[in-house]
Design an enzyme around this catalytic site. Sequence first.
Site, mmCIF file in Angstrom:
data_model
loop_
_atom_site.group_PDB
_atom_site.id
_atom_site.type_symbol
_atom_site.label_atom_id
_atom_site.label_comp_id
_atom_site.label_asym_id
_atom_site.label_seq_id
_atom_site.Cartn_x
_atom_site.Cartn_y
_atom_site.Cartn_z
ATOM 1 C CG HIS A 172 -2.113 -0.939 0.981
ATOM 2 N ND1 HIS A 172 -2.845 -1.494 2.005
ATOM 3 C CD2 HIS A 172 -2.684 -1.387 -0.159
ATOM 4 C CE1 HIS A 172 -3.800 -2.251 1.490
ATOM 5 N NE2 HIS A 172 -3.712 -2.206 0.182
ATOM 6 C CD GLU A 178 -2.795 -9.455 7.150
ATOM 7 O OE1 GLU A 178 -2.077 -8.438 7.039
ATOM 8 O OE2 GLU A 178 -2.827 -10.155 8.189
ATOM 9 C CB THR A 234 0.282 -9.303 9.951
ATOM 10 O OG1 THR A 234 -0.014 -8.524 8.788
ATOM 11 C CG2 THR A 234 0.162 -10.776 9.641
ATOM 12 C CB CYS A 240 4.254 -9.407 11.429
ATOM 13 S SG CYS A 240 4.429 -7.722 10.877
ATOM 14 C CG ASN A 245 2.400 -0.878 8.520
ATOM 15 O OD1 ASN A 245 3.321 -0.127 8.799
ATOM 16 N ND2 ASN A 245 2.157 -1.266 7.278
HETATM 17 S S1 SF4 Z 1 6.446 -8.481 7.696
HETATM 18 FE FE1 SF4 Z 1 4.498 -7.881 8.643
HETATM 19 S S2 SF4 Z 1 3.976 -5.853 7.829
HETATM 20 FE FE2 SF4 Z 1 5.547 -6.766 6.519
HETATM 21 S S3 SF4 Z 1 4.389 -7.707 4.863
HETATM 22 FE FE3 SF4 Z 1 4.808 -9.290 6.401
HETATM 23 S S4 SF4 Z 1 3.039 -9.284 7.721
HETATM 24 FE FE4 SF4 Z 1 2.947 -7.385 6.534
#
Ligand code: SF4
EC number: 1.17.7.4
Length: 333
Positions: A48, A136, A174, A204, A234
């Site tokens: 994005h 997602e 995530t 994550c 995020n």
């Molecule tokens: S590391 Fe985390 S923020 Fe980056 S693409 Fe993977 S899940 Fe998404």
Amino acid sequence: MIEKKPPLTIRLCQPRGFCAGVDRAIQIVVLALKKYGAPVYVRHEIVHNRYVVEGLQSLGAVFIEELSEIPPEHRQSPVVFSAHGVPKSVPADAEARNLFYLDATCPLVSKVHKQAMRHQRLGRHVLLIGHAGHPEVIGTMGQLPEAVTLIETEADAASFVPADPAALGFVTQTTLSVEDTAGIIRALQERFPELHAPAAESICYATTNRQEAVKETAAGADLFLVVGAPNSSNSRRLVEVAERAGAAMSLLVQRASEIPWNEIGRISTLGLSAGASAPEIIVDEIIDAFRQRFDVTIDLAITATETEDFPVMRVLRDVELTAADMAFVNGAA
Ligand code: SF4
């Protein structure tokens, strides 16, 4: 007489910006273009970020929302699925159309898919904590043969009525707020003590580390800027974290041209971070814009060291990736 610039300390968060999953997804498109030539189709924004998308478009990538948009004469061109993951129906559709696809789903998103499938295999109803409509979330829901309940807020957790309270499992998107998600999970666990957690944390490492870095540096900042796109989950969470952690003002900007200089006025401390899909070259652009108006001192706030590196798929490993190939996002080496 030359006017002296006012002093400004920029607390620059580290880690910030690209995570291993985003880096890998962009590499996949770049390498596919090198190996197969243009056009390379990409289903949905690969990550994005408009700047990244436009950079890849200028190299020959063509962004589409549905596989049906690929013209018949380009059926031999590869199509890349974005880092956010896709419902199972998408690779199935690609196979039915005889398309050659490269799945750039982040391995940490794939891990969440597996955890959700495991819950269902064990007879549990899956609660997915996340934001409705995010690709997602659509991708995770689309992994599962049975229905999933989306929980977006603590209110949703309070009103959810399960068929069997003893057979529930949850996973999360995530890129959520660590704090808000903990509140939702607590609310669910209070109502359903037998609720099964995923075998590993769904939020994550990159999301957690970037939020932690912002939390550590935002207190006392006159302004906190997060580089990122409005549709980047995020990045938006980082703006909220900065506000909660005590920044006087917190804003999301995509480019230096969006900095509202009139609103900012005289500041002496700026916090600066970037979402996981925001390129470092834009962070540099923003620092340069501040240098033109302020006498800048950079205070690097290191809160974690990241070593994660996700390799691209085997079929692209014979193509060399140079620093010049990624300079459009990383800047000159
Ligand atoms: S590391 Fe985390 S923020 Fe980056 S693409 Fe993977 S899940 Fe998404």
